[in-house]
Design an enzyme around this catalytic site. Structure first.
Site, PDB file in Angstrom:
ATOM      1  N   HIS A 206      20.864 -33.458  32.985  1.00 21.26           N
ATOM      2  CA  HIS A 206      21.483 -32.239  32.416  1.00 21.26           C
ATOM      3  C   HIS A 206      22.207 -32.587  31.116  1.00 21.26           C
ATOM      4  O   HIS A 206      22.910 -33.582  31.053  1.00 21.26           O
ATOM      5  CB  HIS A 206      22.469 -31.637  33.426  1.00 21.26           C
ATOM      6  CG  HIS A 206      22.941 -30.263  33.046  1.00 21.26           C
ATOM      7  ND1 HIS A 206      23.832 -30.031  32.026  1.00 21.26           N
ATOM      8  CD2 HIS A 206      22.608 -29.044  33.542  1.00 21.26           C
ATOM      9  CE1 HIS A 206      24.038 -28.725  31.918  1.00 21.26           C
ATOM     10  NE2 HIS A 206      23.310 -28.107  32.826  1.00 21.26           N
ATOM     11  N   CYS A 244      19.000 -26.959  29.859  1.00 23.08           N
ATOM     12  CA  CYS A 244      20.047 -25.952  30.052  1.00 23.08           C
ATOM     13  C   CYS A 244      20.279 -25.263  28.715  1.00 23.08           C
ATOM     14  O   CYS A 244      20.876 -25.845  27.802  1.00 23.08           O
ATOM     15  CB  CYS A 244      21.328 -26.604  30.572  1.00 23.08           C
ATOM     16  SG  CYS A 244      22.655 -25.400  30.824  1.00 23.08           S
ATOM     17  N   HIS A 271      17.729 -24.288  33.263  1.00 20.18           N
ATOM     18  CA  HIS A 271      18.898 -23.422  33.441  1.00 20.18           C
ATOM     19  C   HIS A 271      18.836 -22.402  32.316  1.00 20.18           C
ATOM     20  O   HIS A 271      18.844 -22.776  31.154  1.00 20.18           O
ATOM     21  CB  HIS A 271      20.203 -24.220  33.299  1.00 20.18           C
ATOM     22  CG  HIS A 271      20.496 -25.114  34.445  1.00 20.18           C
ATOM     23  ND1 HIS A 271      21.593 -25.944  34.461  1.00 20.18           N
ATOM     24  CD2 HIS A 271      19.852 -25.301  35.619  1.00 20.18           C
ATOM     25  CE1 HIS A 271      21.607 -26.612  35.616  1.00 20.18           C
ATOM     26  NE2 HIS A 271      20.567 -26.241  36.319  1.00 20.18           N
ATOM     27  N   ASP A 316      21.549 -19.262  34.922  1.00 17.99           N
ATOM     28  CA  ASP A 316      22.739 -20.119  34.965  1.00 17.99           C
ATOM     29  C   ASP A 316      23.966 -19.220  34.986  1.00 17.99           C
ATOM     30  O   ASP A 316      23.862 -18.032  35.252  1.00 17.99           O
ATOM     31  CB  ASP A 316      22.704 -21.073  33.770  1.00 17.99           C
ATOM     32  CG  ASP A 316      23.414 -22.391  34.051  1.00 17.99           C
ATOM     33  OD1 ASP A 316      23.887 -22.593  35.176  1.00 17.99           O
ATOM     34  OD2 ASP A 316      23.492 -23.219  33.127  1.00 17.99           O
ATOM     35  N   HIS A 317      25.105 -19.797  34.736  1.00 19.90           N
ATOM     36  CA  HIS A 317      26.394 -19.102  34.857  1.00 19.90           C
ATOM     37  C   HIS A 317      26.310 -17.619  34.511  1.00 19.90           C
ATOM     38  O   HIS A 317      25.704 -17.240  33.518  1.00 19.90           O
ATOM     39  CB  HIS A 317      27.440 -19.708  33.919  1.00 19.90           C
ATOM     40  CG  HIS A 317      27.505 -21.193  34.000  1.00 19.90           C
ATOM     41  ND1 HIS A 317      28.262 -21.951  33.140  1.00 19.90           N
ATOM     42  CD2 HIS A 317      26.899 -22.059  34.839  1.00 19.90           C
ATOM     43  CE1 HIS A 317      28.118 -23.227  33.450  1.00 19.90           C
ATOM     44  NE2 HIS A 317      27.295 -23.316  34.476  1.00 19.90           N
ATOM     45  N   TYR A 330      29.848 -18.430  38.920  1.00 12.16           N
ATOM     46  CA  TYR A 330      28.870 -18.457  40.004  1.00 12.16           C
ATOM     47  C   TYR A 330      28.977 -17.286  40.966  1.00 12.16           C
ATOM     48  O   TYR A 330      28.811 -17.437  42.170  1.00 12.16           O
ATOM     49  CB  TYR A 330      28.927 -19.813  40.733  1.00 12.16           C
ATOM     50  CG  TYR A 330      28.283 -20.893  39.906  1.00 12.16           C
ATOM     51  CD1 TYR A 330      26.899 -21.001  39.877  1.00 12.16           C
ATOM     52  CD2 TYR A 330      29.037 -21.746  39.113  1.00 12.16           C
ATOM     53  CE1 TYR A 330      26.285 -21.957  39.080  1.00 12.16           C
ATOM     54  CE2 TYR A 330      28.430 -22.696  38.312  1.00 12.16           C
ATOM     55  CZ  TYR A 330      27.051 -22.804  38.304  1.00 12.16           C
ATOM     56  OH  TYR A 330      26.435 -23.732  37.514  1.00 12.16           O
TER      57      TYR A 330
END
Ligand code: MN
Length: 366
Positions: A206, A244, A271, A316-317, A330
């Site tokens: 990552h 990501c 991501h 992702d987030h 999350y």
């Protein structure tokens, strides 16, 4: 592509029954929250996680993350011991038919944000990073800042145990340069990738979040040059990348489409999220939609399709919306919206790329 969702196991605020209701979802990327860097993940523990995911009607698509012990990253005398532990964990995951491990190779700070609940104009909340805040802070204060905003959730990478050991942690990185850190990664990969090849488990490193130096600690997963260097250490599909978009995309100098074209064959995990640039080294984790942030998400999805990416992808987030009580970044709602958005992009692009008789196959295989 396989459509995934990060799930923190029984400690997650979101039950699997809710995750399962996200349209088109294949499975979750899971973790064992109780594990500290350097611990061996035992077969029985992995199997229990796998069984709980399966009983929710979902597949365990991978692990995120199996954290790397600082002895390995700093290259201290204990590293061989912890590399042996890591290898055992890889073998144990393979024994449970888990084929993907996301990991990072970042000293001390896996990710950093300065505000975990920044209120957006629409009343939603996002994580935000502002370098000006970090510049006025000692590294140890970063832990306190994150803890004060964690809403009681255990945030991976910011565990109390790590804070207690902070002084000794910072000491072992004294004098460790970017080149040293890279050589320590080489040492690790040269030992673990042959095992990954043997048991068929793919690694996916990552990138740094944010993708620049923090508190003078070296960072080696910031940009295309870094990623190209890493995939060359061991030239194997098992030595791959977690692409990501939100981490790499926080630096406007990172051309994500060009990066996907350059290293796409080694992307093992994606991501997918957007960021909004607010100034020099200042950004907010926006909603996923291109119009809500600074990245062209359709162009990113198109590039992934064009390089033939067929691995696990997940939103992702997300923002915190609709009054949800959740771990910062999350929550269920905004990530589920993100999932539908990214699937919508995929479906539309696949329809353009594959019209006619293949229409029936468009949504799954690529
Ligand atoms: Mn990420």
């Amino acid at each position: 592509m396989k459509w995934g969702f990060r799930w923190y196991g029984q400690g997650d605020s979101i039950p699997l029954t809710h995750v399962k209701q996200i349209p088109g979802i294949n499975g979750v990327v899971g973790t064992l929250l109780t594990k500290l860097p350097g611990d061996i993940w035992e077969v029985a523990e992995i199997q229990a996680l796998k069984d709980s995911v399966k009983s929710g009607g979902l597949e365990l698509l991978g692990i995120e993350s199996v954290a790397i012990h600082d002895a390995i990253k700093a290259g201290t005398a204990e590293r061989d011991h912890y590399i042996e532990h890591y290898i055992q964990t890889i073998r144990n995951l393979a024994a449970c038919d888990v084929r993907l491990i996301c990991y990072s190779f970042k000293p001390i700070f896996g990710w950093a944000k300065t505000t975990l609940a920044h209120e957006n104009p629409d009343g939603s909340f996002s994580l935000l990073y502002d370098q000006a805040v970090v510049d006025n802070m000692e590294a140890s204060e970063m832990f306190k800042l994150i803890h004060s905003q964690s809403k009681g959730f255990n945030l991976p990478g910011w565990e109390e145990e790590r804070l207690k050991k902070f002084d000794s942690l910072i000491k072992i990185y004294e004098g460790v340069t970017e080149e040293d850190l890279f050589e320590n990664l080489r040492y690790f990969l040269e030992k673990v990738i042959p095992v990954c090849e043997e048991v068929d488990v793919k690694l996916a490193i990552h990138p740094d979040d944010p993708p620049w130096e923090l508190f003078g600690l070296p960072r080696i997963t910031k940009n295309l040059a870094d990623l190209q260097k890493i995939i060359k250490i061991v030239d194997s599909p098992y030595n791959g990348i977690t692409f990501c978009t939100g981490a790499l995309g926080a630096d406007p100098n990172n051309d994500l489409v060009a990066m996907i074209k350059a290293v796409g064959h080694r992307i093992n995990f994606v991501h997918f999220r957007n960021v909004g640039f607010l100034g020099e080294k200042k950004f907010v984790e926006s909603a996923h939609l291109s119009a809500e942030g600074s990245l062209d998400m359709a162009a990113i999805m198109k590039a992934l399709i064009e390089v033939g990416f067929d691995g696990v992808i997940r939103p992702d987030h997300g923002r915190t919306i609709w009054g949800e009580i959740c771990m910062p970044g999350y929550g269920l709602y905004d990530r589920a919206i993100g999932m539908s958005y990214l699937q919508g992009l995929h479906e539309a692009l696949m329809t353009v790329h594959k019209p006619g008789p293949k229409h029936d196959e468009r949504s799954v295989d690529m």
